[in-house]
Design an enzyme around this catalytic site. Structure first.
Site, PDB file in Angstrom:
ATOM      1  CB  CYS B 131      -0.936   0.027   1.124  1.00  0.00           C
ATOM      2  SG  CYS B 131       0.106  -0.476   2.538  1.00  0.00           S
ATOM      3  CG  HIS B 244      -0.700   4.044   4.532  1.00  0.00           C
ATOM      4  ND1 HIS B 244      -1.465   4.007   5.132  1.00  0.00           N
ATOM      5  CD2 HIS B 244      -0.262   2.889   3.711  1.00  0.00           C
ATOM      6  CE1 HIS B 244      -1.216   2.625   6.169  1.00  0.00           C
ATOM      7  NE2 HIS B 244      -1.025   2.335   4.628  1.00  0.00           N
TER       8      HIS B 244
END
Lengths: 342, 342
Positions: B131, B244
């Site tokens: 990710c 994130h």
């Protein structure tokens, strides 16, 4: 050293840093003949704990500083601008936590582990650096002395306590309301801080950087006494109550191994190395709260450049980043006989 | 293109990414003749929402893949290692979210906006990157194409959802217990995540870096198809649920101004620029949750090097960082006629 102990005024005594200053003065048995807390009229009359007693906070006035020898300021830039010169005129040495005098070339900007000699030329006011800068230079000065730092790339993970008690309350309130399915408001920060990262600390400047980022750039050069050190910063507020963490990438002139760095830092004043990846041990915000030192870990070679090191630097932003550093400056002044006690 | 629609198996359908995959397949109207969720025996029999219906999760077995054309895996490395080859043998194209095949030179590692052509040589398995890497390369590829990136220094601010549903629960539970003055336990993470920053994601390797940090180094090179790109990373878990954030410093061969960067990124696929410092607007985790794009802001020149740029990159780690990218790979395979429909 003078045989008489100085009388100390603490300006902004009801704020997060002011309260911590009183705590640090007490814990370190600071040799004061008297400690007197001051605040704006709004908080005057309240009590703050000190030693086994409570002190009644006095209202800060233009003639407040008569009879004091040291004034520790932590009440914001405009209070400092107005009252610090009055304190100097009354015979005090002022140690100021605000941004008001930090970049004034006539005012030394001091971290006692890094540039104590700058105290020698103080003109009555000494500036305490910004919290995110203090912990960085404590960790980097010993490395700079050994290997000369050319460039620093730093990204910060800064606690809400750096903004003050209202911000601590805001994070707490937002978390509680969100967990109860209620709407939240952001008064202190421009956006929600709970469960979020805010890539903005202080206001934006013309060049796209924030004031906090440029403080790190400029203060680092001034404290290290080396304009050739290049620094670029991204400063970020994270939902943490106490302690700033910093991801620091440095490039040095001389080669340093990880072991070199660990050894240099392990014997550096004010630094504790916690660097045991094999045991999953490294500095963390929750462990460093209430501690005096700057904690360094995750030291590793950056192989993308010839002489590169990455490290993780954590310290209590209210203590070493503010209150403790201020008191340490006062202690150094006394040790060097740079305070006249009336 | 085939006239028949593929039959799709979703392996690990009850996890955080698996559930998001079903949601993404539905939202994008993925042309499947049937979608069937699979899980380990522990979750088999439970129901997962899909379109206006609920699907009963089947137990994953060695012969589960008969009659399927596409298998989307998100059930961890060991499940992928065991079952992905069986799925391939049964005629499926496997798109795998685990770390099992990412660095296998025979397996393409694909972000559709960056290296769709690598799908052409897939051997039955296609790996979905980590990710934190996906959002980085989506933002950096258009800049690399224009100005050639030499070096990247990245520090991450990663959400707990990247670890899965248990980690989401752990953050929630720790916060609640702390606010009620109760002791907390850390089961998922090695230390407390509530109101803390953990400079460790995944395990530590010999060189002092974590596996997550080295994934960013190695996957970036493979996806960008350029081994000369140097990257050094510090990956940090923060108490954020979704999305994130990344503080990214790059050095390019050709000079780019801030305006150049904004223009390049504004027209890049899968990127949205939010960069209005004068209005206090930049990408934030809380705003990007549930969104498809990679959001970039705080673009500014790094004047410590000749051709330097800083930026702030945020994306939903469960969507673009996992489920969405996987489904986009499947869509690209179909568009390129790279899936045989039985």
């Amino acid at each position: 050293m003078s045989t008489k102990n100085p009388r100390v005024a603490v300006v902004g005594a009801t704020g997060a840093v002011g309260r911590e200053m009183l705590k640090v003065l007490e814990q370190r048995n600071f040799p004061a003949s008297e400690v007197v807390p001051f605040s704006s009229i709004r908080s005057a009359g309240t009590k703050v704990p000190y030693k086994d007693d409570e002190l009644i906070v006095r209202e800060l006035k233009e003639d407040s500083f008569e009879g004091f020898d040291i004034a520790l300021f932590s009440a914001g830039g405009s209070t400092s601008e107005k009252f610090a010169p009055l304190a100097v005129k009354a015979g005090c040495v002022v140690i100021d936590n605000s941004n008001a005098w930090r970049m004034d070339p006539k005012v030394p900007l001091v971290v006692p582990e890094v540039n104590p000699d700058d105290l020698d030329w103080h003109p009555g006011i000494i500036a305490n650096p910004n919290c995110s800068t203090i912990q960085l230079v404590v960790a980097l000065k010993p490395i700079h002395d050994e290997a000369k730092i050319k460039r620093i790339v730093v990204s910060t993970y800064q606690a809400v306590s750096g903004t003050g008690q209202k911000a601590i309350n805001e994070l707490e309130t937002q978390v509680t309301r969100l967990f109860n399915g209620k709407e939240i408001v952001s008064d202190v920060y421009p956006h929600q801080i709970a469960f979020n990262c805010l890539p903005q600390i202080d206001i934006f400047l013309e060049n796209g950087y924030t004031k906090e980022e440029m403080k790190m750039v400029n203060e680092t050069k001034k404290i290290m006494g080396d304009d050739s050190i290049k620094l670029t910063a991204t400063t970020v507020r994270v939902p943490v109550f106490y302690c700033h963490s910093e991801s620091v990438n440095i490039e040095t002139v001389e080669k340093l191994t990880v072991r070199d760095c660990r050894n240099i830092l392990a014997s550096a004043p004010g630094v504790t190395v916690i660097d045991y990846p094999e045991k999953g041990q490294y500095p963390m915000a929750i462990d460093c709260a209430g501690e005096d030192d700057v904690f360094v870990g995750r030291i590793r070679e950056d192989e993308t450049i010839e002489n590169g090191i990455n490290m993780w630097v954590v310290s209590d932003n209210i203590r070493k980043g503010a209150a403790l550093n201020t008191v340490q400056i006062a202690e150094t002044l006394i040790a060097r006989n740079l305070v006249r006690v009336a």
